[in-house]
Design an enzyme around this catalytic site. Structure first.
Site, PDB file in Angstrom:
ATOM      1  N   GLN A 108       0.918  -1.168   0.135  1.00  0.00           N
ATOM      2  CA  GLN A 108       0.022  -0.022  -0.005  1.00  0.00           C
ATOM      3  C   GLN A 108       0.627   1.247   0.003  1.00  0.00           C
ATOM      4  O   GLN A 108       0.948   1.831  -0.946  1.00  0.00           O
ATOM      5  CB  GLN A 108      -0.663  -0.148   1.178  1.00  0.00           C
ATOM      6  CG  GLN A 108      -1.989   0.968   1.073  1.00  0.00           C
ATOM      7  CD  GLN A 108      -3.119   0.739   1.958  1.00  0.00           C
ATOM      8  OE1 GLN A 108      -3.663  -0.412   2.468  1.00  0.00           O
ATOM      9  NE2 GLN A 108      -4.167   1.896   2.005  1.00  0.00           N
ATOM     10  N   ASP A 109       1.640   1.651   1.218  1.00  0.00           N
ATOM     11  CA  ASP A 109       2.444   2.777   1.062  1.00  0.00           C
ATOM     12  C   ASP A 109       3.792   2.384   1.812  1.00  0.00           C
ATOM     13  O   ASP A 109       3.774   1.394   2.725  1.00  0.00           O
ATOM     14  CB  ASP A 109       1.867   3.959   1.648  1.00  0.00           C
ATOM     15  CG  ASP A 109       1.332   3.989   2.865  1.00  0.00           C
ATOM     16  OD1 ASP A 109       1.207   3.125   3.551  1.00  0.00           O
ATOM     17  OD2 ASP A 109       1.530   5.263   3.614  1.00  0.00           O
ATOM     18  N   PRO A 110       4.911   3.297   1.771  1.00  0.00           N
ATOM     19  CA  PRO A 110       6.168   2.952   2.506  1.00  0.00           C
ATOM     20  C   PRO A 110       5.771   2.750   4.054  1.00  0.00           C
ATOM     21  O   PRO A 110       5.031   3.439   4.542  1.00  0.00           O
ATOM     22  CB  PRO A 110       6.920   3.934   1.749  1.00  0.00           C
ATOM     23  CG  PRO A 110       6.253   4.940   0.821  1.00  0.00           C
ATOM     24  CD  PRO A 110       4.764   4.355   0.942  1.00  0.00           C
ATOM     25  N   ILE A 154       1.197   3.482  -3.264  1.00  0.00           N
ATOM     26  CA  ILE A 154       1.863   4.903  -3.021  1.00  0.00           C
ATOM     27  C   ILE A 154       3.345   4.910  -2.603  1.00  0.00           C
ATOM     28  O   ILE A 154       3.750   3.982  -1.874  1.00  0.00           O
ATOM     29  CB  ILE A 154       1.132   5.372  -1.732  1.00  0.00           C
ATOM     30  CG1 ILE A 154      -0.606   5.484  -2.181  1.00  0.00           C
ATOM     31  CG2 ILE A 154       1.462   6.830  -1.222  1.00  0.00           C
ATOM     32  CD1 ILE A 154      -1.441   5.316  -0.676  1.00  0.00           C
ATOM     33  N   ALA A 180       0.113   6.575   5.465  1.00  0.00           N
ATOM     34  CA  ALA A 180      -0.825   7.023   4.358  1.00  0.00           C
ATOM     35  C   ALA A 180      -1.192   8.503   4.004  1.00  0.00           C
ATOM     36  O   ALA A 180      -2.126   9.042   3.711  1.00  0.00           O
ATOM     37  CB  ALA A 180      -2.369   6.319   4.673  1.00  0.00           C
TER      38      ALA A 180
END
Length: 231
Positions: free
Chosen positions: A73-75, A134, A143
């Site tokens: 999803q995101d880092p 993302i 997020a």
């Protein structure tokens, strides 16, 4: 104020991927991402991963060799964790809970002893694209860049890979990743779905056997399977 533009030649991504994604780099949404990024940097906001690692997933995974996409999803948003590869952390960094569960599943599935390092670079170099939807995050704020437009970029990558390649494996873990299934042609590719490996997710990841299923599929389509042992 100087107008912000995109100089594709200066994007820190290898040449094959640069050509593959050239149209995306020239779209309005990508310019908006750059504006938001520069605005944050000008405010001395700390962003992960470091600028030279934002496109690390592409720079380590040769486009011609791509076999598998594992979508995150995101880092990670804590210091020294994010390295531009979904689920991966640099050597000598504590292994996060989700990655611990990935290693547990590797042991269940392929009898691979859990690695002491969470650096998944060896997977990437064999053709596993460890893609976050993302590609950046503000320090300590999960997020926080979800409204920047990165999803449009990563969705375009998934869709373009689906259209232009054949015999790929897409691993979609958790509801967010599963929502990207609509971008993939399941007549040409293998889609493997499971719960997210996070310990917070309800049961469904452990026992999915995605790693052996992926390798069986790769053999079937005449590709060399992945050595999942962490090097």
């Amino acid at each position: 104020m100087e107008e912000i533009t995109i100089n594709i030649d200066k994007i820190k991504i290898n040449d094959d991927w640069k050509e593959f994604l050239r149209d995306e780099f020239q779209k309005k949404y990508f310019l908006e991402i750059k504006k938001q990024y520069l605005n944050a940097i000008n405010q001395n906001i700390i962003i992960y991963p470091p600028a030279n690692l934002i496109f690390n997933a592409f720079n380590l995974c040769p486009l011609k060799e791509i076999k598998i996409i594992i979508l995150g999803q995101d880092p990670y948003h804590q210091p020294n964790q994010a390295m531009g590869l979904s689920f991966s952390v640099p050597k000598n960094v504590k292994i996060p809970p989700s990655l611990n569960n990935i290693f547990k599943e590797l042991q269940n599935d392929l009898n691979i002893t859990p690695a002491k390092s969470g650096d998944l670079s060896s997977w990437a170099k064999q053709g596993v694209l460890l893609l976050n939807s993302i590609l950046s995050v503000e320090a300590n704020k999960a997020a926080s860049h979800s409204s920047w437009g990165w999803q449009e970029f990563s969705d375009a990558i998934i869709h373009k890979l689906s259209n232009e390649k054949s015999g790929l494996v897409f691993m979609l873990w958790g509801n967010y990743a599963k929502s990207k299934e609509i971008l993939i042609d399941n007549t040409k590719h293998l889609i493997l779905k499971a719960a997210h490996p996070s310990p917070l997710a309800r049961t469904g990841f452990l026992g999915c056997k995605h790693f052996s299923k992926a390798n069986e599929f790769l053999k079937k389509v005449g590709k060399i399977p992945i050595d999942w042992k962490i090097v």
